[in-house]
Motif scaffolding. Structure first.
Motif, short mmCIF file in Angstrom:
data_model
loop_
_atom_site.label_atom_id
_atom_site.label_comp_id
_atom_site.label_asym_id
_atom_site.label_seq_id
_atom_site.Cartn_x
_atom_site.Cartn_y
_atom_site.Cartn_z
N ALA A 190 -14.65 6.81 9.30
CA ALA A 190 -13.84 6.43 7.98
C ALA A 190 -11.89 6.90 8.87
CB ALA A 190 -14.25 7.61 7.10
N GLU A 191 -12.42 8.23 9.27
CA GLU A 191 -10.93 7.66 9.66
C GLU A 191 -10.30 7.09 10.79
OE1 GLU A 191 -10.73 12.99 10.09
OE2 GLU A 191 -11.69 12.24 11.57
N ALA A 192 -11.34 6.76 11.50
CA ALA A 192 -10.52 5.19 12.92
C ALA A 192 -10.47 3.91 11.49
CB ALA A 192 -12.15 4.94 13.78
N VAL A 193 -11.33 4.24 10.57
CA VAL A 193 -10.59 2.99 9.66
C VAL A 193 -9.10 3.50 9.31
CG1 VAL A 193 -10.84 1.69 7.93
CG2 VAL A 193 -12.77 2.11 9.91
N ALA A 194 -9.00 4.04 8.43
CA ALA A 194 -7.57 4.86 8.12
C ALA A 194 -6.83 4.90 8.79
CB ALA A 194 -8.38 5.85 7.62
N GLY A 195 -7.04 5.35 10.26
CA GLY A 195 -5.51 5.20 11.18
C GLY A 195 -5.02 3.79 11.28
N VAL A 196 -5.75 2.84 10.63
CA VAL A 196 -4.43 1.44 10.85
C VAL A 196 -4.00 1.25 10.09
CG1 VAL A 196 -5.38 -0.21 11.12
CG2 VAL A 196 -6.37 0.53 12.29
N VAL A 209 0.87 -1.38 -0.08
CA VAL A 209 -0.09 0.14 -0.18
C VAL A 209 0.86 1.24 0.41
CG1 VAL A 209 -1.71 1.26 1.04
CG2 VAL A 209 -1.98 -1.36 1.20
N GLU A 210 1.47 2.06 -0.80
CA GLU A 210 1.60 3.01 -1.40
C GLU A 210 1.10 4.32 -0.46
OE1 GLU A 210 3.85 2.70 -2.74
OE2 GLU A 210 4.57 0.95 -4.08
N LYS A 211 -0.33 4.37 -0.76
CA LYS A 211 -0.93 5.76 -0.47
C LYS A 211 -2.25 5.53 -0.13
CE LYS A 211 -2.37 10.33 -1.43
NZ LYS A 211 -1.80 11.60 -2.58
N VAL A 212 -3.20 5.30 0.98
CA VAL A 212 -4.39 5.82 1.07
C VAL A 212 -5.59 7.43 1.43
CG1 VAL A 212 -5.98 5.17 3.02
CG2 VAL A 212 -4.13 4.24 3.32
N TYR A 213 -6.82 6.86 0.44
CA TYR A 213 -7.56 7.64 0.33
C TYR A 213 -8.81 7.84 1.18
CZ TYR A 213 -4.80 9.99 -4.09
OH TYR A 213 -3.75 10.25 -4.73
N CYS A 214 -9.22 8.50 1.61
CA CYS A 214 -10.22 8.49 2.47
C CYS A 214 -11.32 9.39 2.42
CB CYS A 214 -9.45 8.56 4.35
SG CYS A 214 -11.03 9.06 5.90
N ALA A 215 -12.51 9.49 1.63
CA ALA A 215 -13.18 10.35 0.98
C ALA A 215 -14.69 9.46 1.46
CB ALA A 215 -13.46 9.56 -0.13
N TYR A 216 -15.21 10.87 1.76
CA TYR A 216 -16.36 11.00 2.60
C TYR A 216 -17.48 12.13 2.43
CZ TYR A 216 -14.31 14.15 5.37
OH TYR A 216 -12.76 15.31 5.93
N PHE A 217 -18.17 11.59 2.35
CA PHE A 217 -19.62 12.52 2.57
C PHE A 217 -20.19 12.11 4.28
CE2 PHE A 217 -24.36 13.36 2.55
CZ PHE A 217 -23.88 15.20 1.54
N SER A 218 -20.21 13.32 4.74
CA SER A 218 -20.16 13.19 6.33
C SER A 218 -21.57 14.61 7.07
CB SER A 218 -19.51 13.24 7.26
OG SER A 218 -19.89 12.65 8.37
N ALA A 245 0.02 4.39 5.40
CA ALA A 245 0.86 4.77 4.41
C ALA A 245 0.91 6.34 4.16
CB ALA A 245 0.15 4.02 2.99
N GLU A 246 1.11 7.09 2.98
CA GLU A 246 0.78 8.54 3.00
C GLU A 246 -0.66 8.08 3.13
OE1 GLU A 246 2.60 9.25 -0.69
OE2 GLU A 246 1.14 11.28 -0.50
N TYR A 247 -1.16 9.57 3.43
CA TYR A 247 -2.91 9.58 3.75
C TYR A 247 -3.63 11.10 3.29
CZ TYR A 247 -6.82 10.22 6.50
OH TYR A 247 -8.00 10.54 6.89
N GLU A 248 -4.00 11.27 2.42
CA GLU A 248 -5.27 11.94 2.13
C GLU A 248 -6.77 12.22 2.11
OE1 GLU A 248 -4.11 13.31 -2.37
OE2 GLU A 248 -6.00 14.37 -2.12
N GLN A 249 -7.00 13.11 2.54
CA GLN A 249 -8.68 12.76 2.89
C GLN A 249 -9.92 13.76 2.00
OE1 GLN A 249 -9.98 14.50 6.74
NE2 GLN A 249 -9.82 13.01 7.33
N ILE A 250 -10.45 13.36 1.35
CA ILE A 250 -11.70 14.09 0.85
C ILE A 250 -12.51 14.61 1.20
CG2 ILE A 250 -12.28 14.26 -1.38
CD1 ILE A 250 -10.17 12.05 -2.54
N ILE A 287 -15.77 2.42 18.03
CA ILE A 287 -14.69 2.55 17.26
C ILE A 287 -13.07 1.32 17.16
CG2 ILE A 287 -12.65 4.64 17.51
CD1 ILE A 287 -14.80 5.74 16.32
N GLU A 288 -13.81 0.74 18.37
CA GLU A 288 -12.91 -0.51 18.51
C GLU A 288 -12.94 -1.33 17.18
OE1 GLU A 288 -12.62 -1.77 22.57
OE2 GLU A 288 -12.01 0.74 23.27
#
Ligand SMILES: Cc1cc2nc3c(=O)[nH]c(=O)nc-3n(C[C@H](O)[C@H](O)[C@H](O)COP(=O)(O)O)c2cc1C
Length: 258
Positions: free
Chosen positions: A21-27, A3-12, A30-35, A139-140
């Motif tokens: 989504a952030e709780a999942v992405a935090g695990v 995994v080179e990069k993780v994108y986290c895209a949400y409508f909230s 890799a480099e990380y970008e929120q959309i 969250i856990e």
């Protein structure tokens, strides 16, 4: 895959789909970008992910479907067979066809669903339905789900994620016969207008709401610091009281893996 990069895209609109989504992405490390697709200016762009990327996509369930603006925004994502982790966030009633619909959208864009979760959050219409959720336990569980999704993505060469739901999907949300009103206590701070994902609140007079643009997401009601935005029309109150009795029992998140 590596995994080179993780994108986290949400409508909230009221924040739960983002938190999960952030709780999942935090695990993922890799480099990380929120959309943030809650912002209108981010919803109309195409997003093309490169090989080595993973997408975490999260949206609320409205009427058993992926919230409509989120669905349209997700259709603008494309990728060369990149893994996607799907999160459907619902208010303790049910998520019906939402995960299946999300998977279909992303598969059309070239993604491969690696894992999917139906998570429970406080209902936008009432603090009495799943109030305070996602809580610590949720969250856990999101962390455990993410860990398993990460292992699948990193270690398996191919996967198929079988999801609940039906095609054709159930009818989407019709036009709801209410929208928030503004009390005299409004201090005109603009917080509601800034939070509204539809730009339905007049920035020159925040007491004015365009009922046709409003998606009844309750971002303005829940986000008002002085409690000046409210809905008290009969159809809304009837819906809320029906939901409060129907959705009283605690539901737990459900997970599906490829
Ligand atoms: C118009 C509308 C329709 C909804 N429909 C459903 C539904 O079908 N099932 C359900 O369990 N929750 C439903 N909800 C509740 C939301 O899915 C839930 O509150 C979600 O956490 C909102 O996500 P957000 O905090 O990211 O905005 C609905 C909420 C709204 C505003």
């Amino acid at each position: 895959m590596k995994v080179e990069k993780v994108y986290c895209a949400y409508f909230s609109p009221t924040g739960s789909s983002k938190r999960l989504a952030e709780a999942v992405a935090g695990v993922f490390t890799a480099e990380y970008e929120q959309i943030d697709l809650t912002k209108m200016e981010n919803r109309n762009k195409p997003y093309h992910l490169d090989k080595g990327a993973v997408l975490i996509a999260s949206a609320p369930v409205y009427a058993g479907r992926v919230q409509a603006q989120a669905a349209e925004a997700f259709k603008r994502f494309s990728a060369p067979q990149c893994p996607v982790v799907l999160l459907a966030v619902y208010g303790n009633r049910h998520y019906e066809d939402a995960l299946l619909e999300m998977a279909d959208i992303f598969q059309s864009g070239g993604f491969v669903p690696a894992a999917a979760g139906a998570f429970v959050a406080e209902h936008s219409f009432s603090k009495a339905i799943a109030g305070g959720r996602p809580d610590q336990a949720d969250i856990e569980k999101a962390g455990t789900f993410a860990q398993q999704a990460k292992e699948i993505i990193e270690q398996k060469d191919a996967y198929t994620c079988t999801l609940p739901g039906n095609r054709p999907y159930r009818d989407g949300m019709g036009k709801l016969p209410f929208h928030p009103e503004t009390a005299e206590s409004c201090v005109g701070c603009m917080r509601c207008a800034k939070r509204c994902p539809m730009q339905a609140i007049d920035t020159l007079d925040v007491k004015k709401i365009d009922g046709d643009k409003c998606i009844k997401c309750m971002a303005c009601v829940k986000g008002c610091a002085v409690g000046a935005k409210y809905v008290d029309s009969e159809p809304f109150l009837t819906t809320v009281s029906r939901l409060e009795s129907l959705c009283a029992a605690r539901r737990e998140p459900e997970f599906f893996f490829g």
